[in-house]
Design a protein around this motif. Sequence first.
Motif, short mmCIF file in Angstrom:
data_model
loop_
_atom_site.label_atom_id
_atom_site.label_comp_id
_atom_site.label_asym_id
_atom_site.label_seq_id
_atom_site.Cartn_x
_atom_site.Cartn_y
_atom_site.Cartn_z
N PHE A 277 -0.19 -9.69 12.95
CA PHE A 277 -0.66 -8.36 12.56
C PHE A 277 0.50 -7.37 12.38
N ASP A 278 1.59 -7.57 13.15
CA ASP A 278 2.77 -6.70 12.98
C ASP A 278 3.28 -6.76 11.54
N ILE A 279 3.23 -7.95 10.97
CA ILE A 279 3.71 -8.12 9.59
C ILE A 279 2.65 -7.63 8.60
N ALA A 280 1.37 -7.91 8.92
CA ALA A 280 0.29 -7.54 8.00
C ALA A 280 0.24 -6.04 7.78
N ARG A 281 0.40 -5.26 8.86
CA ARG A 281 0.29 -3.81 8.64
C ARG A 281 1.48 -3.26 7.87
N THR A 282 2.64 -3.90 8.03
CA THR A 282 3.80 -3.50 7.22
C THR A 282 3.55 -3.85 5.75
N ALA A 283 2.92 -5.00 5.52
CA ALA A 283 2.63 -5.43 4.15
C ALA A 283 1.64 -4.48 3.47
N VAL A 284 0.64 -4.01 4.22
CA VAL A 284 -0.32 -3.06 3.64
C VAL A 284 0.42 -1.80 3.19
N TRP A 285 1.29 -1.32 4.05
CA TRP A 285 2.05 -0.11 3.73
C TRP A 285 2.94 -0.33 2.50
N LEU A 286 3.64 -1.47 2.47
CA LEU A 286 4.53 -1.75 1.33
C LEU A 286 3.75 -1.96 0.03
N ALA A 287 2.51 -2.43 0.13
CA ALA A 287 1.70 -2.67 -1.07
C ALA A 287 1.04 -1.39 -1.57
N SER A 288 0.95 -0.39 -0.69
CA SER A 288 0.22 0.83 -1.06
C SER A 288 1.19 1.87 -1.63
N ASP A 289 0.62 2.89 -2.26
CA ASP A 289 1.45 3.96 -2.83
C ASP A 289 2.12 4.82 -1.76
N GLU A 290 1.72 4.66 -0.50
CA GLU A 290 2.39 5.40 0.59
C GLU A 290 3.88 5.10 0.63
N SER A 291 4.26 3.91 0.19
CA SER A 291 5.68 3.52 0.25
C SER A 291 6.31 3.57 -1.14
N ASP A 292 5.77 4.43 -2.02
CA ASP A 292 6.16 4.36 -3.44
C ASP A 292 7.66 4.48 -3.70
N TYR A 293 8.41 5.14 -2.80
CA TYR A 293 9.85 5.29 -3.07
C TYR A 293 10.68 4.21 -2.38
N VAL A 294 10.02 3.24 -1.78
CA VAL A 294 10.72 2.12 -1.13
C VAL A 294 10.84 1.01 -2.17
#
Length: 269
Positions: A231-248
């Motif tokens: 789950f530690d990786i899954a929640r990071t993946a959700v963030w990276l896949a979403s527009d919340e991380s758009d400048y990453v």
Amino acid sequence: MNQNQRLKGQTALVTGANSGIGRAIAVEFAKEGANVVINYVTNKEATEQMLDEIRSFGGIATALEADVSREDQVMAMFRQAIITFGTIDILVNNAGIQRDSAFADMSLEDWLLVLNVNLTGQFLCSREAVREFMRRGLVPERSVSLGKIICISSVHEVIPWAGHANYAASKGGIKLLMESMAQELGPHKIRVNSIAPGAIKTPINKSAWSTPEAEAKLLLLIPYGRVGEPFDIARTAVWLASDESDYVHGASVFVDGGMTLYPGFSTNG
Ligand code: BGC
């Protein structure tokens, strides 16, 4: 289902998704409202159970069998996924294996198997995803970017690993594959990043955490003092896949409890 549905209406293909980290990512993506394509290569039964689990909370998923190291199978999988859901917005290159051995004993077969699945598999899937992102074009209602690629790498993209030369070489290769794709595809608004997990409790490394003695030894490598969970990786993946991380973009996000901080130096050096 999660309330804010950060991936609503987007389609995500997750490779190696019927166990370990891939499984957790696929389930979490479905909870966030994505249509999920579960890629797998063995264990159909586990895949069926996962589909039931996702459907039980109202999630949308389908499963497609393909060996990511085989060009024909990867192309067929993408064709089928696009027929099913119309397009693909997110690719998670997760499929990975280990075939460990002392360097002098390593067979060419084990070298090639690990490189083919872990590295060539990420190339083949990324290429198909990019072709689809470019064919489809931007859909602003779904995401500000044309598409997202998340490569599941490892702390071993930077930490050398005796007895695992094939695996470490594959992960080092993923680092520069990801960065080169990010450099080339950024201007097309395709966002490419890696997650570099440390020790996470999954079948791939069970012997390193499943007994108290093994876990105690493993913890010496983890300053934060716990072994990671999928789950530690899954929640990071959700963030990276979403527009919340758009400048990453072009980043390796280390999710490792500090394994890359060289904890051996805290009492020596
Ligand atoms: C490997 C695991 C290992 C971890 C930390 C991962 O990439 O697959 O076997 O426990 O790195 O060394």
